[in-house]
Motif scaffolding. Structure first.
Motif, PDB file in Angstrom:
ATOM      1  N   VAL A  58      -6.079   6.588  10.336  1.00  0.00           N
ATOM      2  CA  VAL A  58      -7.453   6.069  10.420  1.00  0.00           C
ATOM      3  C   VAL A  58      -8.270   6.384   9.181  1.00  0.00           C
ATOM      4  O   VAL A  58      -9.328   5.797   8.967  1.00  0.00           O
ATOM      5  N   GLU A  59      -7.799   7.354   8.378  1.00  0.00           N
ATOM      6  CA  GLU A  59      -8.541   7.649   7.154  1.00  0.00           C
ATOM      7  C   GLU A  59      -8.440   6.513   6.145  1.00  0.00           C
ATOM      8  O   GLU A  59      -9.323   6.340   5.317  1.00  0.00           O
ATOM      9  N   ALA A  60      -7.314   5.800   6.179  1.00  0.00           N
ATOM     10  CA  ALA A  60      -7.149   4.688   5.239  1.00  0.00           C
ATOM     11  C   ALA A  60      -8.159   3.604   5.558  1.00  0.00           C
ATOM     12  O   ALA A  60      -8.629   3.491   6.684  1.00  0.00           O
ATOM     13  N   ARG A  61      -8.524   2.827   4.564  1.00  0.00           N
ATOM     14  CA  ARG A  61      -9.431   1.730   4.842  1.00  0.00           C
ATOM     15  C   ARG A  61      -8.774   0.812   5.854  1.00  0.00           C
ATOM     16  O   ARG A  61      -7.610   0.461   5.740  1.00  0.00           O
ATOM     17  N   GLN A  62      -9.564   0.446   6.845  1.00  0.00           N
ATOM     18  CA  GLN A  62      -9.045  -0.330   7.955  1.00  0.00           C
ATOM     19  C   GLN A  62      -8.166  -1.484   7.488  1.00  0.00           C
ATOM     20  O   GLN A  62      -7.134  -1.781   8.067  1.00  0.00           O
ATOM     21  N   ASP A  63      -8.583  -2.130   6.446  1.00  0.00           N
ATOM     22  CA  ASP A  63      -7.915  -3.363   6.080  1.00  0.00           C
ATOM     23  C   ASP A  63      -6.717  -3.143   5.168  1.00  0.00           C
ATOM     24  O   ASP A  63      -5.900  -4.031   4.998  1.00  0.00           O
ATOM     25  N   THR A  64      -6.644  -1.967   4.593  1.00  0.00           N
ATOM     26  CA  THR A  64      -5.445  -1.659   3.822  1.00  0.00           C
ATOM     27  C   THR A  64      -4.242  -1.610   4.745  1.00  0.00           C
ATOM     28  O   THR A  64      -3.113  -1.909   4.347  1.00  0.00           O
ATOM     29  N   THR A  65      -4.534  -1.241   6.004  1.00  0.00           N
ATOM     30  CA  THR A  65      -3.432  -1.076   6.937  1.00  0.00           C
ATOM     31  C   THR A  65      -2.729  -2.373   7.264  1.00  0.00           C
ATOM     32  O   THR A  65      -1.640  -2.360   7.825  1.00  0.00           O
ATOM     33  N   VAL A  66      -3.318  -3.521   6.896  1.00  0.00           N
ATOM     34  CA  VAL A  66      -2.613  -4.763   7.226  1.00  0.00           C
ATOM     35  C   VAL A  66      -1.321  -4.896   6.435  1.00  0.00           C
ATOM     36  O   VAL A  66      -0.461  -5.697   6.806  1.00  0.00           O
ATOM     37  N   VAL A  67      -1.163  -4.135   5.377  1.00  0.00           N
ATOM     38  CA  VAL A  67       0.093  -4.278   4.626  1.00  0.00           C
ATOM     39  C   VAL A  67       1.287  -3.847   5.458  1.00  0.00           C
ATOM     40  O   VAL A  67       2.414  -4.235   5.161  1.00  0.00           O
ATOM     41  N   ILE A  68       1.055  -3.044   6.501  1.00  0.00           N
ATOM     42  CA  ILE A  68       2.190  -2.643   7.323  1.00  0.00           C
ATOM     43  C   ILE A  68       2.548  -3.691   8.368  1.00  0.00           C
ATOM     44  O   ILE A  68       3.601  -3.602   8.991  1.00  0.00           O
ATOM     45  N   HIS A  69       1.708  -4.697   8.542  1.00  0.00           N
ATOM     46  CA  HIS A  69       1.958  -5.663   9.616  1.00  0.00           C
ATOM     47  C   HIS A  69       3.327  -6.338   9.538  1.00  0.00           C
ATOM     48  O   HIS A  69       4.067  -6.331  10.513  1.00  0.00           O
ATOM     49  N   PRO A  70       3.684  -6.935   8.398  1.00  0.00           N
ATOM     50  CA  PRO A  70       4.981  -7.634   8.417  1.00  0.00           C
ATOM     51  C   PRO A  70       6.170  -6.682   8.599  1.00  0.00           C
ATOM     52  O   PRO A  70       7.252  -7.121   8.952  1.00  0.00           O
ATOM     53  N   LEU A  71       5.951  -5.372   8.382  1.00  0.00           N
ATOM     54  CA  LEU A  71       7.036  -4.409   8.618  1.00  0.00           C
ATOM     55  C   LEU A  71       7.114  -4.025  10.093  1.00  0.00           C
ATOM     56  O   LEU A  71       8.078  -3.395  10.516  1.00  0.00           O
ATOM     57  N   THR A  72       6.106  -4.372  10.855  1.00  0.00           N
ATOM     58  CA  THR A  72       6.038  -3.903  12.239  1.00  0.00           C
ATOM     59  C   THR A  72       6.105  -5.030  13.254  1.00  0.00           C
ATOM     60  O   THR A  72       5.698  -4.851  14.389  1.00  0.00           O
ATOM     61  N   ASP A  73       6.565  -6.192  12.844  1.00  0.00           N
ATOM     62  CA  ASP A  73       6.888  -7.205  13.846  1.00  0.00           C
ATOM     63  C   ASP A  73       8.307  -7.687  13.598  1.00  0.00           C
ATOM     64  O   ASP A  73       9.079  -7.034  12.886  1.00  0.00           O
ATOM     65  N   THR A 133       6.517  11.151   3.954  1.00  0.00           N
ATOM     66  CA  THR A 133       5.209  11.366   4.553  1.00  0.00           C
ATOM     67  C   THR A 133       4.125  10.961   3.563  1.00  0.00           C
ATOM     68  O   THR A 133       4.185  11.313   2.391  1.00  0.00           O
ATOM     69  N   VAL A 134       3.132  10.241   4.043  1.00  0.00           N
ATOM     70  CA  VAL A 134       1.988   9.872   3.205  1.00  0.00           C
ATOM     71  C   VAL A 134       0.720  10.348   3.910  1.00  0.00           C
ATOM     72  O   VAL A 134       0.456   9.953   5.047  1.00  0.00           O
ATOM     73  N   ALA A 135      -0.031  11.229   3.248  1.00  0.00           N
ATOM     74  CA  ALA A 135      -1.307  11.668   3.792  1.00  0.00           C
ATOM     75  C   ALA A 135      -2.344  10.597   3.451  1.00  0.00           C
ATOM     76  O   ALA A 135      -2.708  10.442   2.288  1.00  0.00           O
ATOM     77  N   CYS A 136      -2.800   9.869   4.443  1.00  0.00           N
ATOM     78  CA  CYS A 136      -3.701   8.743   4.183  1.00  0.00           C
ATOM     79  C   CYS A 136      -5.100   9.231   3.823  1.00  0.00           C
ATOM     80  O   CYS A 136      -5.543  10.278   4.290  1.00  0.00           O
ATOM     81  N   ASN A 137      -5.781   8.479   3.008  1.00  0.00           N
ATOM     82  CA  ASN A 137      -7.155   8.815   2.689  1.00  0.00           C
ATOM     83  C   ASN A 137      -7.892   7.546   2.331  1.00  0.00           C
ATOM     84  O   ASN A 137      -7.296   6.506   2.085  1.00  0.00           O
ATOM     85  N   GLU A 138      -9.205   7.671   2.329  1.00  0.00           N
ATOM     86  CA  GLU A 138     -10.064   6.493   2.185  1.00  0.00           C
ATOM     87  C   GLU A 138      -9.897   5.797   0.836  1.00  0.00           C
ATOM     88  O   GLU A 138     -10.202   4.630   0.686  1.00  0.00           O
ATOM     89  N   ASP A 139      -9.454   6.540  -0.147  1.00  0.00           N
ATOM     90  CA  ASP A 139      -9.332   5.956  -1.484  1.00  0.00           C
ATOM     91  C   ASP A 139      -7.980   5.320  -1.691  1.00  0.00           C
ATOM     92  O   ASP A 139      -7.713   4.757  -2.744  1.00  0.00           O
ATOM     93  N   MET A 140      -7.119   5.452  -0.713  1.00  0.00           N
ATOM     94  CA  MET A 140      -5.774   4.912  -0.822  1.00  0.00           C
ATOM     95  C   MET A 140      -5.828   3.391  -0.805  1.00  0.00           C
ATOM     96  O   MET A 140      -6.422   2.787   0.081  1.00  0.00           O
ATOM     97  N   THR A 141      -5.241   2.780  -1.810  1.00  0.00           N
ATOM     98  CA  THR A 141      -5.194   1.328  -1.841  1.00  0.00           C
ATOM     99  C   THR A 141      -3.830   0.868  -1.354  1.00  0.00           C
ATOM    100  O   THR A 141      -2.892   1.659  -1.249  1.00  0.00           O
ATOM    101  N   ALA A 142      -3.749  -0.417  -1.102  1.00  0.00           N
ATOM    102  CA  ALA A 142      -2.461  -0.990  -0.730  1.00  0.00           C
ATOM    103  C   ALA A 142      -1.415  -0.667  -1.798  1.00  0.00           C
ATOM    104  O   ALA A 142      -0.258  -0.399  -1.496  1.00  0.00           O
ATOM    105  N   SER A 143      -1.836  -0.639  -3.054  1.00  0.00           N
ATOM    106  CA  SER A 143      -0.890  -0.337  -4.134  1.00  0.00           C
ATOM    107  C   SER A 143      -0.315   1.066  -4.009  1.00  0.00           C
ATOM    108  O   SER A 143       0.827   1.305  -4.392  1.00  0.00           O
ATOM    109  N   ASP A 144      -1.097   1.990  -3.514  1.00  0.00           N
ATOM    110  CA  ASP A 144      -0.593   3.352  -3.353  1.00  0.00           C
ATOM    111  C   ASP A 144       0.543   3.388  -2.345  1.00  0.00           C
ATOM    112  O   ASP A 144       1.435   4.238  -2.424  1.00  0.00           O
ATOM    113  N   LEU A 145       0.524   2.484  -1.385  1.00  0.00           N
ATOM    114  CA  LEU A 145       1.604   2.430  -0.397  1.00  0.00           C
ATOM    115  C   LEU A 145       2.782   1.608  -0.900  1.00  0.00           C
ATOM    116  O   LEU A 145       3.939   1.954  -0.695  1.00  0.00           O
TER     117      LEU A 145
END
Lengths: 269, 269, 269, 269, 269, 269
Positions: free
Chosen positions: A108-123, A62-74
């Motif tokens: 949604v707390e994560a920066r909108q664009d950080t979430t793109v790192v999950i894209h290649p895992l979700t197609d 489980t990862v509690a997302c937050n606005e300061d979370m960077t792609a590196s944190d994931l």
């Protein structure tokens, strides 16, 4: 595998199914579809994911997302040690490697664009490129991504992009119906059935105020809090004020309305 | 070359050509023109690039762009190790060296000005200056740059500069026509032709709502999700709600409209 | 000097003079005046600077400016290695030391205030203080600073300060006239004269739309792209759509207008 | 002292006094009052400070201020080397130690609050606390702080605080009068007196447009540029366009007005 | 203790008491109450704190606050050396340990929330938690915190929070009355009494313009500057323009008004 | 355990119960419910938490929240030493490990999204994932989280999210009633009962101005300050101005109103 076991749910979590969500999740899991759990605060989204992980016997990260979370944190990062730097996988990478369910809470707390790192895992690729390490991780066959999402928070600034949303199948959660919710309180706290119903009644009043002075209704979690305080010999009226009303509003008028609702149920002094 | 092979596409990706895009891309590739792939979410842009890389037998390096991405994430950086620092090429630099197709996915997410690092690679120079390393990389003869771009997202804040746009030849993608899209669903999931057509019919309804309450229409990817859930014995109505409607909207009115569209196709309870 | 040679232009770049810009630049160079090259996207500004560097036999160091660029990226920084830190000159410092022409491309993209580091290099001092290193670099006698600047981008947020502007002599560039531009296309691609003129005709239509729905006209570079696609046996109408229209606009109405302009020149289906 | 000598002005700078500024500065120096030099771009502020440093025989340390400048850039910082960290004085600290004139050029560019580090150096304390080093530097008896300030730039966002302003005596600069300015051009470039006067006449026209379409008038520096181009056999009309008009405006109407002013002075084609 | 001695005031600072501020500060010190000194620019706030530190024989550590100041700048940080990292106390921590008066000058410049680090030092706890070091510093019995605060600067963006304000006893400063201020000028500069009064008269005119075109009145410090220039044989009218008017305003109308006030006092040419 | 003992409250803090808050907190503690303490500045929230920690014999770890606080400041970070990096627990992690009460003071100051790190500690999981260390800390059975919250500060920008609020039971604090507050002053300072009542009377006047020119009323803490100054022989009128009025307002009108209230109570000169 030690790392794998560490994330297994040890005991069956108490979870009261509300509709067909277990079967729907099971089918999504069978297809390894990414799942989005939508619903208001404290209605049991996280509990459900835990329950499904336990049911499926899969580790849960489980990862509690937050606005300061960077792609590196994931994804992971280089750490410095005596021999220079070494790579440390982030929780998403670990989950992809060991075949865990990765649960990104309040995405949604994560920066909108950080979430793109999950894209290649979700197609169809089901890969995670570690650009900084120059490695392309192929997800384990049992890896699944789950995100939670509270539509009530959605705003112009904070919303998932369509290109992210359209990678998930969605399950809509809401508060349980009256009897189920009272049953949950009884089972979790041992409060008598009658008092549990009284608590739910107060919650129902508050939930009708959502959007009319309250941002969210009273969650099942807070009802359980009130029940636990009553079990500790706190007068029901005080316990309800402390657990149900005072945490959720600073508005004097709304507070009075809810105090009256409590008095109507448990009687005034 | 090991690094080269790592980025080769191993199996032929399933790709259903929609128009003359394969021939147009082939010509652009022959001229090594940078290519911009435009189109809505989930219509197959990434799949197409993969398909072309497989067809051409070239390695493919994909970068999911995001707002936090710096020029260093593309170009490379110094890392610290026991002997001081050493340089690590970024994905763009690697692609330029080994002659890969470098695919910058959702380029508009990157900070507008970070994108200028691709400029010298996309004109007659075909070079990449590594300012921090003091090296001028000459691109491999087979290097090609491809970017994807969703015009629906374009806003005042996030758009490519003309000086970037005018470095690309563009291919416009859209959803497949009715028959082609149903065929894709059948081939990807094994769903009967009849049900596949029903799913496409629902998608067509939703796509007409684009700009009238929906930011994007339902993608082919979500239709495939619904089909996979139906194949797992989920009732079509529930599968469609879960895969087609709930992920893309939080608006109760729009949701009801789409639920009705589902009922109209698959019958209400 | 090795470093010096690395930045020399190896082959004469193709450059078609448009007016007296070569003589004017030559005079500015003779006086070592800093030069500002103004003009729209893709009209040959960078090519001209390369041509002048080749003509003068001077090394050329090009920096693509961007918003994330710090003064350190221009001037240099300390890097960490096994023996502590050592200084690495940035491209501006290198140029000042070896007597190169330093070309800051798209200077307005840099943060307005980062640009003040060029001030002492652009007045009678001709020095560059490396504050972090405690060194005052005296520019080589052959050092010259050149910047490019696209007036079309200028906005309240992004403009050069007068105290920066007033350190440069300026050369104004624009698209070549009809015959010259067609000649450039012929020479660069081998396209027949007739077709080259047709391409220029389409570009002229588009350039009239600048400020009326188009941010920039179609650049000479894109005309060359279209010509190269036609040479690869792509039908002219498709090549023009792909190279001239689709990259520069997402507006359906403008796109149709330009498509009609193409049809008017090359004939509709 | 080596460090001291490095910052001495080697040759007498050419400086043409405009009023009583030399005597006023001398008195401020005698009292070691901090001095603020106000005036438009390119009117000779920096040159004057250099001239006074040369006259007084004091070393001069110039810092071009910018928005990214931190207090550490002025004061100093720890650097890492093989034996850990060592302290490196910033330019302000060096100036305070060796008794230099420290000239902070375009001080308003610095973040407003970074400027507070100069406060203890500009009151009766004349000290500079190096908080990070735990040292309190007592300024050398000959240390003096000078700042430049262009009132034309002042905005709500960028202005000095009163608590900073009220630490300085101020000298107001402006363009030289007609004869003096022409004399400067003659002396700096060898242009005949008559042509120098013609250049000044054009500048006077432009300076009247300040605030009516021009942010700043044409500076003496640009007049010298034009003169140097004319001396290199560029036609005066072209030299004036290149050096006086094109650098300072992108507005077509203003440019035409100034081109006409040039034609009126040097004659049209 | 060496560190202690370093911060002792060596000579009695010249300070002219204005009201009962010395007795009030003394009582606050006896109770170790935190003190807030309020008042306009250059009225002697910092001088007063120095005077009290000298009177009480306590070391004084002054920190000029600025917007870039982090909590670490006050509290301390780890520095890297050959043996890894070691902790360096910040000025606030040093003051708490050695029992100094810690003077945070222009506290409103610091980020509002950074100021919470002083909270545990300013209530009954009198402690400073060094979270990063895992140490809880108990303040020395003689430690006292003093802040300065210019109400004129207070804005919506920059104001102390009530939870910070309500930790201080406050002393209100203002410019001295006519006779006292003239006396200060005489004593600090040796200017004849008559001329000192003339300077104060000009200041009084300017102070009436505060809020009507001037952000602040002319400070006592600037009057002293003018006096020092006059003592250096600068004509009073020029000295007043240079020291009293030109530093504080760029508004031509206000400047003329003040120039006339000077002429009215010292006579026009 | 040494670390445990360090955080124990050594002496019983003076605390005057106002209502049933002690019993309510005790019940919440028995259930280990997270507690939110709401109330205005300086009404004794922090003192109460200390008192409860002393009563329960539990260690107390207090964190003053601020906007610059990152999740790492709460959770921990890697530090560099001679052998590379080692992990240092943050205060929240320490509290979770040793079973302390962790008190996050002024939680709304922290970035809204940083606060999500407390979520897994405040539901049935009672865990704290250290993502960067790859460790999942199970909270000690005695760990409890307490936050303070000043509703008066709440704004659109700074408020807790409902998903955070609905994890706490809340206790509402306010100023003590007249007699209790006077009693607190007497007990804390030894001021005669009569004067203590006079101070409370002034505070009551000011508290009625809250929302009508005052952001907050005068806190009990400031009353104690005034009492202490009076005990040091400062005239009550001066002590009240210095301790009660000048710290909390810069508004001349409000100040006069409060000065008159003081005069009405203690008599004018």
């Amino acid at each position: 595998m030690a790392e794998h076991d560490q994330y297994l749910i040890q005991r069956e979590p108490f979870y009261q199914p509300l509709a067909q969500e277990v079967a729907l999740y099971q089918a999504a899991w069978d297809e390894r579809l990414p799942v989005m759990i939508k619903g208001p605060t404290g209605c049991g989204k996280s509990r459900f994911v835990e329950y499904m992980a336990w049911t499926l016997g899969r580790p849960l990260i489980t990862v509690a997302c937050n606005e300061d979370m960077t792609a590196s944190d994931l994804v992971g990062r280089y750490l410095l040690d005596a021999n220079g730097t070494h790579w440390l996988d982030g929780p998403l990478t670990t989950a992809a490697r060991i075949g865990a369910i990765c649960y990104l809470d309040e995405i949604v707390e994560a920066r909108q664009d950080t979430t793109v790192v999950i894209h290649p895992l979700t197609d169809h690729r089901r890969t995670l490129p570690l650009d900084k390490k120059g490695e392309l991780v192929e997800a384990h066959a049992d890896f699944q991504l789950v995100i939670s999402y509270n539509p009530g928070y959605q705003s112009l600034m904070k919303d998932l992009k369509q290109s992210t949303k359209q990678r998930f199948a969605a399950l809509h959660f809401d508060y349980a119906d009256h009897d189920t919710e009272a049953g949950i309180i009884v089972r979790e706290t041992g409060l008598p059935q009658e008092q549990a119903r009284q608590l739910v009644k107060i919650a129902e009043t508050a939930r009708n105020l959502k959007g009319h002075g309250l941002d969210e209704g009273i969650s099942t979690r807070l009802l359980v809090y009130a029940a636990r305080l009553i079990k500790r010999a706190i007068a029901p009226r005080l316990a309800c004020r402390m657990a149900l009303v005072d945490p959720i509003t600073d508005d004097a008028e709304i507070r009075d309305t809810l105090y009256h609702a409590i008095d109507a149920v448990f009687g005034a002094d």
